[in-house]
Design a protein around this motif. Structure first.
Motif, PDB file in Angstrom:
ATOM      1  N   ALA A   1      -2.233  -0.839 -14.144  1.00 36.87           N
ATOM      2  CA  ALA A   1      -1.748  -0.312 -12.864  1.00 36.87           C
ATOM      3  C   ALA A   1      -2.563  -0.952 -11.734  1.00 36.87           C
TER       4      ALA A   1
ATOM      5  N   THR B   1       4.729   0.769  -5.889  1.00 35.39           N
ATOM      6  CA  THR B   1       3.654   0.533  -6.848  1.00 35.39           C
ATOM      7  C   THR B   1       2.419  -0.028  -6.164  1.00 35.39           C
ATOM      8  N   THR B   2       2.611  -1.046  -5.326  1.00 34.12           N
ATOM      9  CA  THR B   2       1.478  -1.634  -4.613  1.00 34.12           C
ATOM     10  C   THR B   2       1.975  -2.345  -3.364  1.00 34.12           C
TER      11      THR B   2
ATOM     12  N   LYS C   1      -4.038  -1.608  -7.767  1.00 36.12           N
ATOM     13  CA  LYS C   1      -4.451  -0.760  -6.654  1.00 36.12           C
ATOM     14  C   LYS C   1      -3.233  -0.534  -5.755  1.00 36.12           C
ATOM     15  N   LYS C   2      -3.177   0.629  -5.127  1.00 35.60           N
ATOM     16  CA  LYS C   2      -2.046   0.973  -4.255  1.00 35.60           C
ATOM     17  C   LYS C   2      -1.958   0.030  -3.047  1.00 35.60           C
ATOM     18  N   GLU C   3      -3.109  -0.342  -2.484  1.00 36.24           N
ATOM     19  CA  GLU C   3      -3.156  -1.247  -1.329  1.00 36.24           C
ATOM     20  C   GLU C   3      -4.005  -2.459  -1.690  1.00 36.24           C
ATOM     21  N   GLN C   4      -3.437  -3.638  -1.529  1.00 34.87           N
ATOM     22  CA  GLN C   4      -4.181  -4.878  -1.737  1.00 34.87           C
ATOM     23  C   GLN C   4      -4.190  -5.618  -0.393  1.00 34.87           C
TER      24      GLN C   4
ATOM     25  N   ASP D   1       5.412   6.586   0.199  1.00 28.42           N
ATOM     26  CA  ASP D   1       4.396   6.163  -0.757  1.00 28.42           C
ATOM     27  C   ASP D   1       5.016   5.883  -2.116  1.00 28.42           C
TER      28      ASP D   1
ATOM     29  N   THR E   1      -0.288  -9.882  -9.757  1.00 29.50           N
ATOM     30  CA  THR E   1      -0.104  -8.439  -9.937  1.00 29.50           C
ATOM     31  C   THR E   1       1.046  -8.160 -10.894  1.00 29.50           C
TER      32      THR E   1
END
Length: 197
Positions: free
Chosen positions: A170, A8-9, A172-175, A5, A160
């Motif tokens: 910042a 960044t994204t 979102k972690k998942e796009q 994890d 992004t």
């Protein structure tokens, strides 16, 4: 994808969902009465290959569709063709070929052509790149029955990066980017639309 994890994204489509949609297309449209399918996987051990297989099995669940053979096509057209040449000799009864990407699907189509099976063997792929040698044109020209667009995410990645660097936002972690089924009915329209971006 990466097995951590510490990023960044992630920008990309959901491979399990694409596989599930492919399986549902087989169950509802391509082989509604059931049938025998050969799966050409991407490189064994790669995340997209595992996820596209998992999703496909979810999509065909409850149908009379049976995966009678699986071959590792290593994401390559030539390997897909070589593996399908062998599979068609050992499983001449197959009705369709589910390929994890369009180049392997094109290789499978060439194997079907060599075996004289173009009239009765349906081939599908995944990726649907909007380029002359991509899967959308292969569908439009009748070599593939269908493909599913795996968006490349270039525009989203640039947007992004701008937000991170210029606006200090910042992401979102998942796009997760949407996919789309491409058949002969919509191939020309999807190709034109994706090339307008």
């Amino acid at each position: 994808k990466v097995n951590t994890d510490a990023f960044t994204t992630f920008i990309g489509a959901n491979n399990v969902d694409i596989g599930r949609q492919a399986g549902e297309y087989y169950k509802k449209t391509l082989l509604p009465k059931g049938g025998k399918v050969v799966q050409i996987k991407g490189l064994s051990g790669s995340t997209p290959a595992a996820e596209r297989e998992k999703g496909f099995k979810q999509g065909i669940k409850g149908s009379d569709i049976e995966i009678v053979a699986t071959a590792d096509g290593e994401w390559e057209r030539s390997v897909g063709q070589e593996k399908m040449d062998a599979v068609l000799k050992s499983h001449p009864e197959v009705d369709a070929i589910y390929s994890h990407n369009d180049p392997m699907a094109e290789g499978a189509w060439l194997a079907a052509q060599s075996a004289g099976r173009l009239d009765d063997l349906k081939v599908t792929g995944i990726d649907g790149l909007p380029i002359p040698a991509g899967g959308i044109k292969a569908v439009e020209q009748g070599r593939l029955q269908a493909t599913f667009v795996y968006p490349t995410g270039g525009k989203e990645a640039v947007d992004t990066a701008k937000k991170i660097l210029l606006e200090c936002q910042a992401p979102k972690k998942e796009q997760t980017l949407p996919t789309q089924l491409v058949t002969k009915d919509n191939a020309a329209e999807v190709y034109a639309r994706l090339n307008k971006r």
